[in-house]
Write a protein that holds these residues in place. Structure first.
Motif, PDB file in Angstrom:
ATOM      1  N   TYR A 151      -0.712   7.266 -10.963  1.00 22.00           N
ATOM      2  CA  TYR A 151       0.139   7.220 -12.142  1.00 22.00           C
ATOM      3  C   TYR A 151       1.494   6.642 -11.744  1.00 22.00           C
ATOM      4  O   TYR A 151       2.124   7.108 -10.783  1.00 22.00           O
ATOM      5  N   LEU A 152       1.929   5.638 -12.472  1.00 20.57           N
ATOM      6  CA  LEU A 152       3.172   4.932 -12.174  1.00 20.57           C
ATOM      7  C   LEU A 152       4.103   4.973 -13.375  1.00 20.57           C
ATOM      8  O   LEU A 152       3.671   4.709 -14.502  1.00 20.57           O
ATOM      9  N   CYS A 153       5.363   5.312 -13.125  1.00 21.61           N
ATOM     10  CA  CYS A 153       6.364   5.145 -14.174  1.00 21.61           C
ATOM     11  C   CYS A 153       7.101   3.842 -13.903  1.00 21.61           C
ATOM     12  O   CYS A 153       7.206   3.393 -12.751  1.00 21.61           O
ATOM     13  N   ALA A 154       7.579   3.200 -14.937  1.00 18.35           N
ATOM     14  CA  ALA A 154       8.276   1.924 -14.798  1.00 18.35           C
ATOM     15  C   ALA A 154       9.355   1.828 -15.861  1.00 18.35           C
ATOM     16  O   ALA A 154       9.078   2.022 -17.050  1.00 18.35           O
ATOM     17  N   GLY A 160       4.867   6.009  -7.465  1.00 19.70           N
ATOM     18  CA  GLY A 160       3.537   6.426  -7.891  1.00 19.70           C
ATOM     19  C   GLY A 160       3.183   7.852  -7.500  1.00 19.70           C
ATOM     20  O   GLY A 160       3.701   8.397  -6.519  1.00 19.70           O
ATOM     21  N   THR A 161       2.306   8.451  -8.264  1.00 18.58           N
ATOM     22  CA  THR A 161       1.741   9.772  -7.973  1.00 18.58           C
ATOM     23  C   THR A 161       0.228   9.636  -7.932  1.00 18.58           C
ATOM     24  O   THR A 161      -0.392   9.255  -8.932  1.00 18.58           O
ATOM     25  N   GLN A 162      -0.345   9.904  -6.763  1.00 15.82           N
ATOM     26  CA  GLN A 162      -1.801   9.847  -6.623  1.00 15.82           C
ATOM     27  C   GLN A 162      -2.370  11.211  -6.997  1.00 15.82           C
ATOM     28  O   GLN A 162      -2.188  12.188  -6.280  1.00 15.82           O
ATOM     29  N   LEU A 163      -3.038  11.243  -8.147  1.00 23.26           N
ATOM     30  CA  LEU A 163      -3.602  12.493  -8.663  1.00 23.26           C
ATOM     31  C   LEU A 163      -5.091  12.559  -8.377  1.00 23.26           C
ATOM     32  O   LEU A 163      -5.829  11.603  -8.666  1.00 23.26           O
ATOM     33  N   THR A 164      -5.509  13.678  -7.817  1.00 20.31           N
ATOM     34  CA  THR A 164      -6.930  13.941  -7.608  1.00 20.31           C
ATOM     35  C   THR A 164      -7.273  15.251  -8.304  1.00 20.31           C
ATOM     36  O   THR A 164      -6.652  16.278  -8.036  1.00 20.31           O
ATOM     37  N   VAL A 165      -8.228  15.186  -9.233  1.00 25.66           N
ATOM     38  CA  VAL A 165      -8.675  16.378  -9.937  1.00 25.66           C
ATOM     39  C   VAL A 165     -10.079  16.706  -9.447  1.00 25.66           C
ATOM     40  O   VAL A 165     -11.016  15.930  -9.621  1.00 25.66           O
ATOM     41  N   LEU A 166     -10.194  17.865  -8.830  1.00 25.43           N
ATOM     42  CA  LEU A 166     -11.461  18.279  -8.222  1.00 25.43           C
ATOM     43  C   LEU A 166     -12.309  19.052  -9.220  1.00 25.43           C
ATOM     44  O   LEU A 166     -11.796  19.898  -9.942  1.00 25.43           O
ATOM     45  N   LEU A 199       0.824  -1.207   0.000  1.00 21.32           N
ATOM     46  CA  LEU A 199       0.000   0.000   0.000  1.00 21.32           C
ATOM     47  C   LEU A 199       0.860   1.260   0.000  1.00 21.32           C
ATOM     48  O   LEU A 199       1.766   1.403   0.820  1.00 21.32           O
ATOM     49  N   GLY A 200       0.602   2.137  -0.957  1.00 21.24           N
ATOM     50  CA  GLY A 200       1.319   3.401  -1.019  1.00 21.24           C
ATOM     51  C   GLY A 200       2.630   3.341  -1.788  1.00 21.24           C
ATOM     52  O   GLY A 200       3.349   4.336  -1.862  1.00 21.24           O
ATOM     53  N   GLN A 201       2.943   2.193  -2.362  1.00 22.09           N
ATOM     54  CA  GLN A 201       4.184   2.043  -3.122  1.00 22.09           C
ATOM     55  C   GLN A 201       3.894   1.488  -4.513  1.00 22.09           C
ATOM     56  O   GLN A 201       2.804   1.004  -4.802  1.00 22.09           O
ATOM     57  N   GLY A 202       4.904   1.574  -5.373  1.00 18.99           N
ATOM     58  CA  GLY A 202       4.783   0.960  -6.683  1.00 18.99           C
ATOM     59  C   GLY A 202       5.055  -0.527  -6.604  1.00 18.99           C
ATOM     60  O   GLY A 202       5.628  -1.019  -5.636  1.00 18.99           O
ATOM     61  N   PRO A 203       4.637  -1.285  -7.603  1.00 23.24           N
ATOM     62  CA  PRO A 203       4.877  -2.737  -7.605  1.00 23.24           C
ATOM     63  C   PRO A 203       6.367  -3.058  -7.612  1.00 23.24           C
ATOM     64  O   PRO A 203       7.165  -2.331  -8.209  1.00 23.24           O
ATOM     65  N   GLN A 204       6.726  -4.171  -6.941  1.00 20.14           N
ATOM     66  CA  GLN A 204       8.107  -4.656  -6.933  1.00 20.14           C
ATOM     67  C   GLN A 204       8.161  -6.025  -7.585  1.00 20.14           C
ATOM     68  O   GLN A 204       7.360  -6.911  -7.257  1.00 20.14           O
ATOM     69  N   PHE A 205       9.155  -6.208  -8.441  1.00 14.94           N
ATOM     70  CA  PHE A 205       9.315  -7.448  -9.204  1.00 14.94           C
ATOM     71  C   PHE A 205       9.687  -8.608  -8.298  1.00 14.94           C
ATOM     72  O   PHE A 205      10.612  -8.495  -7.489  1.00 14.94           O
TER      73      PHE A 205
END
Lengths: 114, 112
Positions: free
Chosen positions: B87-90, B105-111, A39-45
């Motif tokens: 939004y996740l970059c990988a 990750g970036t948790q985006l909330t657009v009001l 929770l609160g993190q990106g996925p880990q391989f």
């Protein structure tokens, strides 16, 4: 066509128990990868399997193991569960062994260890 | 170990505003992918950038890969409530190209 399917969707286990999570890749996809998302993190391989062989392993203890079956479905096994293993476990399938083509993720299995 | 630092972690904006999410690493990646994840769902691929300096546009979303293939950005123009999500970059590792290294990750909330 069905996407990546994972089962079960939710699971509650007690510390010390063992758990098996299942994944069916998209038809025709031979590569299955497993990821842990706390929770609160990106996925880990965790693992990648291709043609029924382990092709990659992340930084996870030996309590984590996996296998891939002749139909390319996969199981992730976790022994001696710890509270810290509580997470969303994601399975991703892709056509080939590399990820330079798109990987498709399942909806995940939410594991809660109490 | 390759690491990706993503910022900001949380972003709450009004409808119509613009925003940029950053993804930085000291490592070179084979390619970089951006995903969007809804609650209770797995990540869904938005775009893959492969060439250093590459810019890709997806409607109001603009993705850029750094010249050295170590960083990337996602810019959203005139954000809408439907853009709300994680939004996740990988990064795809530059060796075997077999595993994804995700940012936090970036948790985006657009009001509205």
């Amino acid at each position: 066509d069905a996407g990546v399917t994972q089962s079960p969707t939710h699971l509650i286990k007690t510390r010390g128990q063992h758990v098996t999570l299942r994944c069916s890749p998209i038809s025709g996809h031979k590569s299955v990868s497993w990821y842990q998302q706390v929770l609160g993190q990106g996925p880990q391989f965790i693992f990648q399997y291709y043609e029924k062989e382990e092709r990659g392993r992340g930084n996870f203890p030996d309590r984590f193991s996996a296998r891939q079956f002749p139909n390319y479905s996969s199981e992730l096994n976790v022994n001696a569960l710890l509270l810290g293993d509580s997470a969303l476990y994601l399975c991703a399938s892709s056509l080939g062994i590399t990820l330079n083509t798109e990987a498709f993720f399942g909806q995940g299995t939410r594991l809660t260890v109490v | 170990t390759q690491l990706l630092e993503q910022s900001p972690q949380f972003l709450s904006i009004q409808e119509g505003e613009n925003l940029t999410v950053y993804c930085n690493s000291s490592s070179v990646f084979s390619s970089l992918q951006w995903y969007r994840q809804e609650p209770g769902e797995g990540p869904v691929l938005l775009v893959t950038v492969v060439t250093g300096g590459e810019v890709k546009k997806l409607k109001r979303l603009t993705f850029q890969f750094g010249d050295a293939r170590k960083d990337s950005s996602l810019h959203i123009t005139a954000a809408q409530p439907g853009d709300t999500g994680l939004y996740l970059c990988a990064g795809v590792d530059s060796g075997s190209a077999r595993q994804l290294t995700f940012g936090s990750g970036t948790q985006l909330t657009v009001l509205p």
